[in-house]
Design a protein around this motif. Structure first.
Motif, PDB file in Angstrom:
ATOM      1  N   ALA A 255       0.853  -1.191   0.000  1.00  0.00           N
ATOM      2  CA  ALA A 255       0.000   0.000   0.000  1.00  0.00           C
ATOM      3  C   ALA A 255       0.887   1.237   0.000  1.00  0.00           C
ATOM      4  O   ALA A 255       1.478   1.585   1.024  1.00  0.00           O
ATOM      5  CB  ALA A 255      -0.917  -0.003   1.228  1.00  0.00           C
ATOM      6  N   GLY A 256       0.982   1.910  -1.132  1.00  0.00           N
ATOM      7  CA  GLY A 256       1.855   3.071  -1.234  1.00  0.00           C
ATOM      8  C   GLY A 256       1.095   4.371  -1.066  1.00  0.00           C
ATOM      9  O   GLY A 256      -0.099   4.465  -1.336  1.00  0.00           O
ATOM     10  N   GLY A 257       1.808   5.389  -0.609  1.00  0.00           N
ATOM     11  CA  GLY A 257       1.187   6.697  -0.448  1.00  0.00           C
ATOM     12  C   GLY A 257       1.628   7.387   0.817  1.00  0.00           C
ATOM     13  O   GLY A 257       2.753   7.210   1.283  1.00  0.00           O
ATOM     14  N   THR A 258       0.737   8.166   1.398  1.00  0.00           N
ATOM     15  CA  THR A 258       1.036   8.977   2.578  1.00  0.00           C
ATOM     16  C   THR A 258       0.625   8.241   3.846  1.00  0.00           C
ATOM     17  O   THR A 258      -0.462   7.660   3.924  1.00  0.00           O
ATOM     18  CB  THR A 258       0.275  10.316   2.500  1.00  0.00           C
ATOM     19  N   HIS A 259       1.503   8.272   4.859  1.00  0.00           N
ATOM     20  CA  HIS A 259       1.212   7.630   6.139  1.00  0.00           C
ATOM     21  C   HIS A 259      -0.166   8.035   6.660  1.00  0.00           C
ATOM     22  O   HIS A 259      -0.518   9.216   6.662  1.00  0.00           O
ATOM     23  CB  HIS A 259       2.248   8.034   7.200  1.00  0.00           C
ATOM     24  N   ASP A 277       9.241   4.986   4.274  1.00  0.00           N
ATOM     25  CA  ASP A 277       9.301   5.084   2.809  1.00  0.00           C
ATOM     26  C   ASP A 277       8.043   4.545   2.137  1.00  0.00           C
ATOM     27  O   ASP A 277       8.097   3.993   1.029  1.00  0.00           O
ATOM     28  CB  ASP A 277      10.521   4.336   2.254  1.00  0.00           C
ATOM     29  N   ALA A 278       6.896   4.699   2.821  1.00  0.00           N
ATOM     30  CA  ALA A 278       5.655   4.145   2.267  1.00  0.00           C
ATOM     31  C   ALA A 278       5.328   4.750   0.913  1.00  0.00           C
ATOM     32  O   ALA A 278       4.689   4.107   0.072  1.00  0.00           O
ATOM     33  CB  ALA A 278       4.502   4.382   3.241  1.00  0.00           C
ATOM     34  N   TRP A 279       5.786   5.990   0.662  1.00  0.00           N
ATOM     35  CA  TRP A 279       5.464   6.644  -0.614  1.00  0.00           C
ATOM     36  C   TRP A 279       6.088   5.923  -1.809  1.00  0.00           C
ATOM     37  O   TRP A 279       5.697   6.131  -2.949  1.00  0.00           O
ATOM     38  CB  TRP A 279       5.909   8.104  -0.575  1.00  0.00           C
TER      39      TRP A 279
END
Length: 313
Positions: A255-259, A277-279
């Motif tokens: 799941a990528g994007g903003t915390h 580094d989730a983004w």
């Protein structure tokens, strides 16, 4: 041996019961006052003092075990050895040294790791594969005395701290009786704690349970598991209101994007972006399964979040 027991709540009561069934004689019990301004969770609620009085054992109450009057009571009782279990405050050296052989403390961790407070919670948060309890000599340094004996307990992937509590409490009595036998009959070979492997943890407070969305989802699942049951739950803010998380898991997909962004459904739960580094899209998200709102109402997370795109902080 003649024993003075420093204990409190279910830990102390269960240990006292095992000592009463042993060949040792409990001559004095020291406990914390039972009228606490913060009521204990029901699972801890058992009175060592009541059990002691049922067996005509004198009981004295102290917030801290530091005074000369207590030293005199221990001496007058002819205590040969002290045993401490779930004693929440300071025991002064003159008090734990008052029994002729000293005092043994039982601590719910595999020392030298997790000395200090909330050891089961911290161990579960850190993903440990086992926990346990340790009987060790009490000295001037909290939970640092030489180890007499230990017991280990495995941790399963679904265990909560409440599960570990129920699994470790029955071991305190047998472990302590074994330690007393070793003190009396040997072998007198104690294990000195290695400071290189030691860790000391503080008491958990409300800010410690706030969900840090920049941590990996697996770590956040451990936090949720550690703070279920009678413990203050892991929490976050949703639209400025506190939301407690009762159950969570790692998402099946990355799941990528903003915390903290709620952005997809998975089963009956919702996926929240998490991890360092989730983004970059390399991290799995945290699936909220069950939550509780500020009105103390429990919800299936997929029903609580009517739309995707909200942010949790």
């Amino acid at each position: 041996m003649r024993v003075v027991l420093f204990g409190y709540q279910k830990w102390g009561a269960r240990l006292l019961a095992d000592l009463l069934a042993s060949r040792h004689e409990v001559v004095l019990c020291v406990s914390h006052p039972e009228e606490s301004p913060e009521p204990a969770p029901v699972i801890f609620d058992e009175s060592m003092g009541d059990l002691a009085r049922q067996h005509d054992i004198p009981v004295v109450y102290r917030e801290k075990a530091v005074d000369d009057e207590l030293v005199a009571a221990i001496t007058d009782a002819g205590a040969e050895i002290g045993v401490a279990c779930n004693w929440r405050t300071w025991i002064a050296p003159k008090v734990f040294s008052a029994p002729s052989r000293g005092t043994v403390n039982t601590h719910d961790a595999l020392l030298p790791k997790y000395a200090g407070f909330s050891p089961l919670n911290w161990a579960l948060i850190n993903g440990e594969s086992q926990v346990g309890i340790t009987a060790h000599w009490m000295d001037a340094h909290l939970d640092r005395g030489d180890i007499i004996t230990q017991r280990t307990v495995p941790v399963t992937p679904t265990d909560t701290t409440e599960d570990l509590f129920h699994r470790t409490v029955p071991l305190f009595g047998p472990l302590t009786v074994d330690a007393l036998d070793r003190v009396e009959f040997g072998p007198h070979e104690w294990l000195r704690q290695d400071p290189e492997h030691a860790s000391f943890f503080h008491k958990r407070a409300d800010p410690d349970n706030r969900i840090p969305w920049d941590r990996p989802a697996k770590d956040l699942v451990n936090l949720v598991r550690a703070q279920t049951g009678p413990y203050p739950n892991a929490w976050c803010l949703h639209e400025g209101r506190r939301l407690r998380v009762l159950e969570a898991s790692v998402s099946a997909e990355r799941a990528g994007g903003t915390h903290g962004r709620v952005f997809a459904r998975e089963g009956t739960g919702v996926v929240v972006v998490a991890g360092p580094d989730a983004w970059r899209g390399h991290q799995h998200g945290l699936v909220l399964q069950r939550v509780r709102d500020e009105d103390d109402v429990e919800h299936v997370a997929g029903e609580y979040f009517r739309r995707m795109g909200d942010y949790l902080s």
